[in-house]
Design an enzyme around this catalytic site. Structure first.
Site, PDB file in Angstrom:
ATOM      1  CD  GLU A   4      -3.614   7.543   0.521  1.00  0.00           C
ATOM      2  OE1 GLU A   4      -4.794   7.167   0.506  1.00  0.00           O
ATOM      3  OE2 GLU A   4      -2.754   7.042   1.285  1.00  0.00           O
ATOM      4  CD  GLU A   5      -1.011   5.411   3.787  1.00  0.00           C
ATOM      5  OE1 GLU A   5      -1.988   5.600   4.543  1.00  0.00           O
ATOM      6  OE2 GLU A   5      -0.879   4.398   3.090  1.00  0.00           O
ATOM      7  CG  ASP A   9      -1.707   1.256   1.399  1.00  0.00           C
ATOM      8  OD1 ASP A   9      -1.944   1.962   0.403  1.00  0.00           O
ATOM      9  OD2 ASP A   9      -2.073   1.559   2.546  1.00  0.00           O
TER      10      ASP A   9
END
Length: 348
Positions: free
Chosen positions: A207-208, A178
């Protein structure tokens, strides 16, 4: 590795093994730039997003943005105590239990150092072991003398899992599938596709921690159509309610209908499914409620636009043993390539 898949394990390993926690994606960014096929233009923006552009030969004014985030969850050092232990804060969403008893790497300006996050010994009396282990209990031990540890490490150093990609049966397992699997799909598609429209292939950052790179990129690129690539939850294993599985390893690429940040555009979803059916590409419909993706950041930033998303089922999310089936990864490459090769601007 299964003989039915053509996944380039060496490339995928280069991507997954390069450290790149949110906000500190430099090394994986270097891999992305090194592995890009010949394109018309490549740039890196102020946040660190990499954008490679292939100009369309038939309809260059119609622009598609394909995005996959290259950051991974990580930790950042918040304190070094007198005994040389490193306290940490999160970079992304953690289940603290995933950290217990794991080797890690501490990344400093001087270099990388091995470390471990300990776990209470099984011999410890039940009343001495913590009941609710949290991130505050995660301390990195590097084996160095306390004085040396305080010299080498400081607030702001980052920490990642020490976990190289492995092949296990028809699957691969590592700490950052991921979304390095999504980045792999993007790079492989850039190599294989021959689109008539202009395509921007973007490896996004942060993004995280809230879809930040994608949100900024949506203003700068201003595409006519967005396709995001990411991992989705796969929880079809013992101890999990089957209704929470969301996806299944080996059942094909996920075509997203919904997640916590987006409802994808029905016409885009329908075209993905039509292409998959016509090419006999295995796919599964995805509806999730507890994850977010760059799709949400790109749908409305800079104005409304149609969006679609392809998902790779990933088991044991946000851990050192994230696991994906190589046939699902290859199905994602096949579907995205076919989608772009047949895109003619009809989704304006």
């Amino acid at each position: 590795m299964t003989a039915n898949a053509t996944v380039d394990f060496d490339l995928l390993a280069r991507l997954t093994d390069a450290p790149g926690p949110a906000g500190y994606e430099d090394r994986v960014r270097d891999v992305v730039r090194d592995e890009l096929p010949p394109v018309d233009a490549v740039r890196t923006d102020a946040m660190g997003n990499v954008v490679a552009t292939v100009r369309g030969s038939a309809d260059p004014d119609y622009e598609v943005l394909v995005a996959a985030h290259m950051d991974e969850i990580g930790l950042i050092v918040s304190d070094v105590d007198d005994d040389g232990f490193l306290s940490v804060e999160s970079l992304g969403g953690w289940n603290p239990d995933a950290l217990r008893g794991h080797p890690v790497t501490v990344h400093t300006r001087e270099g990388d150092y091995d470390g471990v996050i300990g776990i209470t010994a099984a011999h410890t009396a039940a009343d001495e072991a913590p009941d609710d282990w949290t991130l505050d209990d995660a301390h990195v031990f590097t084996g160095l003398d306390p004085e040396e540890a305080n010299r080498r490490f400081g607030v702001g150093d980052v920490v990642t899992f020490d976990s190289d990609l492995r092949e296990i049966g028809e699957c691969v397992s590592g700490s950052s599938l991921d979304d390095r699997a999504g980045v792999y799909v993007m790079l492989e598609t850039a190599r294989r596709a021959d689109p008539d429209v202009t395509v921007h292939y973007a490896a996004t950052v942060q993004e995280e921690v809230g879809l930040r790179g994608a949100t900024a990129l949506g203003v700068d690129v201003d595409p006519d159509l967005v396709v995001a690539l990411d991992g989705t939850l796969e929880q079809s294993y013992p101890g999990v309610d089957p209704s929470n599985a969301i996806s299944a390893l080996g059942d094909g690429v996920g075509i997203k209908r919904k997640d916590a940040t987006v409802i994808t555009t029905p016409s885009v979803v329908e075209r993905f499914e039509s292409v998959a059916e016509s090419r006999d590409i295995r796919f599964q419909r995805e509806v999730s409620w507890n994850i977010g993706t760059d799709t949400g950041g790109l749908q409305t930033t800079g104005g409304a636009r149609p969006v679609g998303a392809l998902s790779i089922p990933v088991r044991y999310h946000h851990s050192a043993v994230e696991t994906a089936n190589v046939n699902d990864i290859e199905a994602a490459v096949d579907l995205l390539t076919a989608f772009l090769d047949t895109e003619s601007g009809t989704l304006r």
